[in-house]
Design an enzyme around this catalytic site. Structure first.
Site, PDB file in Angstrom:
ATOM      1  N   LEU A  29       0.819  -1.209   0.000  1.00  0.00           N
ATOM      2  CA  LEU A  29       0.000   0.000   0.000  1.00  0.00           C
ATOM      3  C   LEU A  29       0.850   1.255   0.000  1.00  0.00           C
ATOM      4  CD1 LEU A  29      -2.621  -1.057   2.707  1.00  0.00           C
ATOM      5  CD2 LEU A  29      -2.833  -1.246   0.228  1.00  0.00           C
ATOM      6  N   GLY A  30       0.408   2.236  -0.765  1.00  0.00           N
ATOM      7  CA  GLY A  30       0.893   3.613  -0.672  1.00  0.00           C
ATOM      8  C   GLY A  30       2.383   3.786  -0.871  1.00  0.00           C
TER       9      GLY A  30
ATOM     10  N   GLY B  41      12.989   1.681   3.951  1.00  0.00           N
ATOM     11  CA  GLY B  41      13.075   0.844   5.136  1.00  0.00           C
ATOM     12  C   GLY B  41      11.735   0.554   5.774  1.00  0.00           C
TER      13      GLY B  41
ATOM     14  N   THR C 186       4.151  -1.042   4.026  1.00  0.00           N
ATOM     15  CA  THR C 186       2.808  -1.269   4.549  1.00  0.00           C
ATOM     16  C   THR C 186       2.064  -2.169   3.569  1.00  0.00           C
ATOM     17  OG1 THR C 186       2.790   0.900   5.633  1.00  0.00           O
ATOM     18  CG2 THR C 186       0.660  -0.192   5.324  1.00  0.00           C
TER      19      THR C 186
ATOM     20  N   ASP D 166       0.105  13.794  13.986  1.00  0.00           N
ATOM     21  CA  ASP D 166       0.235  13.736  12.522  1.00  0.00           C
ATOM     22  C   ASP D 166      -1.135  13.645  11.855  1.00  0.00           C
ATOM     23  OD1 ASP D 166       1.717  13.880  10.200  1.00  0.00           O
ATOM     24  OD2 ASP D 166       2.109  11.724  10.093  1.00  0.00           O
TER      25      ASP D 166
END
Length: 452
Positions: A18-19, A24, A27, A145
């Protein structure tokens, strides 16, 4: 190399990566083969390039997520460490959490859509309810965040707050050492000083709402008197709602809502000014770090700063590559001197002597700039002047009218920091390689003077 269909821990089958994630980190959407449920699997590579602080944040995310119990926060499922037997040639740390099907509000924006005022209020209410829960825990949990990509909208129009990778239990903050986390444009200034409080999450939520209703990232919006100018980009916004968002995104902490409860009550009642006028906790003054060579003199009408050359600290921006580069420069310098001397002795080709001399002068100029350059900042109530100086020679002078200054940012680059004075047209850099606490102290001193 981790690949789709690979099974980790004899339980989690990788399905789709994903994404866009940092180096390092990976996901994955994965399948729990024991329960046949889909899960989110976040992985952190244990490699020589990894910063120790990254592992601390990753472990903190797992610990905090495990302690949370809220219907709009993904549930913690598992945490583990993979050894080298995975065939990836490096070890991995894994965090497993509940999968929330839906789209991020970042994808919503990128599709060209915008929130209406009614939709924005609904999302604001739902996120504030989550923040009320987080901030009332003991110790309070700060997300740090909040942004469109960390808000997931499900098919039934519910919003989830995800990605606790920057989370902080507020009681853990001691001393003056800190880690700068958050996303530029959404994180308030005090967070870049390492002094995040509950109101810092409120600022991020306000900035997120601005992005969602305008389609313009907060960092790209004009500012006036340190306020984001967004209302002109949206038609028919209720002035009360505009005022509420403006109060959420006040750059001065004491002018913002102090708690999520207070902000939620104001949103529901339509009263921008909260009922209780309790002020936010004042951010503790950051002392000048010992060993700092920055010179700072200020009065009410003038602020003068001299920032020394970055010197060897500049190597931290590029690690071993930087070290090899400067060793290479040193070697070329010595070689140029030797070749130049030999060429002169044996009366070699004139062009060789000229080339060696030119190379030597260029290298010496670079070293002089690295170890001898100073940055002079002269700021008064009318104008900002920034000038570089090396060996008594001044150059690179820039200036901007005081009224066009928007604020101060602390920017991390590798292991060092830069203080940026932001204006309407450009950012002005002060110091190429400051320490963490040194940068935070300098940013706070400038911001305090601008607001005085």
């Amino acid at each position: 190399m981790l690949q789709a269909q690979q099974v980790l821990q004899e339980r989690y089958q990788l399905q789709t990566r994903l994404g866009r994630t940092a180096a390092g980190r990976q996901t994955w959407l994965a399948k729990d083969v024991k329960s046949s449920e889909q899960v989110i699997l976040k992985l952190l590579a244990f490699s020589p390039q990894m910063q120790w602080e990254e592992l601390k944040l990753f472990e903190r995310e797992a610990q905090v997520l495990q302690s949370l119990n809220h219907p709009r926060i993904p549930r913690y499922r598992d945490y583990f460490c993979l050894d080298l037997q995975t065939g990836a040639q490096i070890s991995w740390f894994g965090l497993v959490q509940q999968y929330i099907p839906g789209v991020s509000l970042q994808e919503f924006i990128e599709s060209g859509k915008r929130l209406t005022q009614k939709q924005a209020k609904k999302i604001a209410t739902e996120i504030l309810q989550i923040l009320v829960y987080l901030h009332q825990l003991s110790p309070p949990v700060l997300h740090r965040d909040i942004k469109p990509s960390n808000l997931i909208l499900t098919e039934n129009k519910q919003v989830y707050l995800v990605d606790f990778g920057a989370v902080q239990a507020q009681a853990a903050v001691t001393g003056v050492t800190f880690t700068v986390v958050g996303t530029s444009g959404y994180a308030p200034l005090e967070q870049f000083w390492g002094r995040a409080v509950a109101a810092s999450d409120l600022y991020a939520l306000g900035a997120t709402l601005i992005h969602l209703i305008t389609g313009i990232a907060p960092a790209d919006l004009p500012q006036k008197d340190s306020r984001l100018q967004f209302a002109e980009y949206v038609n028919n916004l209720d002035p009360i709602f505009v005022g509420w968002i403006e109060k959420m995104t006040e750059i001065a902490l004491e002018k913002r809502y102090s708690t999520a409860t207070q902000a939620l009550e104001a949103l529901k009642s339509g009263q921008v000014q909260p009922k209780d006028h309790a002020r936010n906790s004042v951010i503790r003054k950051i002392p000048k770090p010992s060993g700092s060579y920055i010179q700072l003199n200020k009065s009410r009408e003038q602020l003068k700063i001299t920032v020394p050359a970055p010197g060897l600290r500049k190597l931290a921006t590029s690690g071993l590559l930087g070290l090899f580069f400067y060793l290479y420069i040193g070697g070329i310098t010595v070689l140029s001197v030797v070749v130049g001397l030999v060429a002169g002795i044996i009366e070699g080709p004139p062009l060789l002597s000229v080339f060696c001399t030119a190379s030597l002068l260029a290298i010496l100029a670079s070293l002089a700039k690295l170890f001898g350059e100073r940055t002079h900042v002269d700021l008064n109530r009318e104008y900002l002047d920034i000038e570089r100086e090396t060996l008594g020679i001044s150059y690179g002078k820039h200036g901007v009218y005081f009224g066009r200054i928007l604020g101060v940012l602390l920017n991390q680059k590798g292991q060092v920091y830069q203080v940026l004075i932001r204006s309407e047209n450009k950012n002005y850099r002060l110091g190429g390689a400051l320490g963490e606490n040194e940068g935070a102290w300098l940013a706070q001193e400038i911001q305090d003077w601008l607001q005085s």
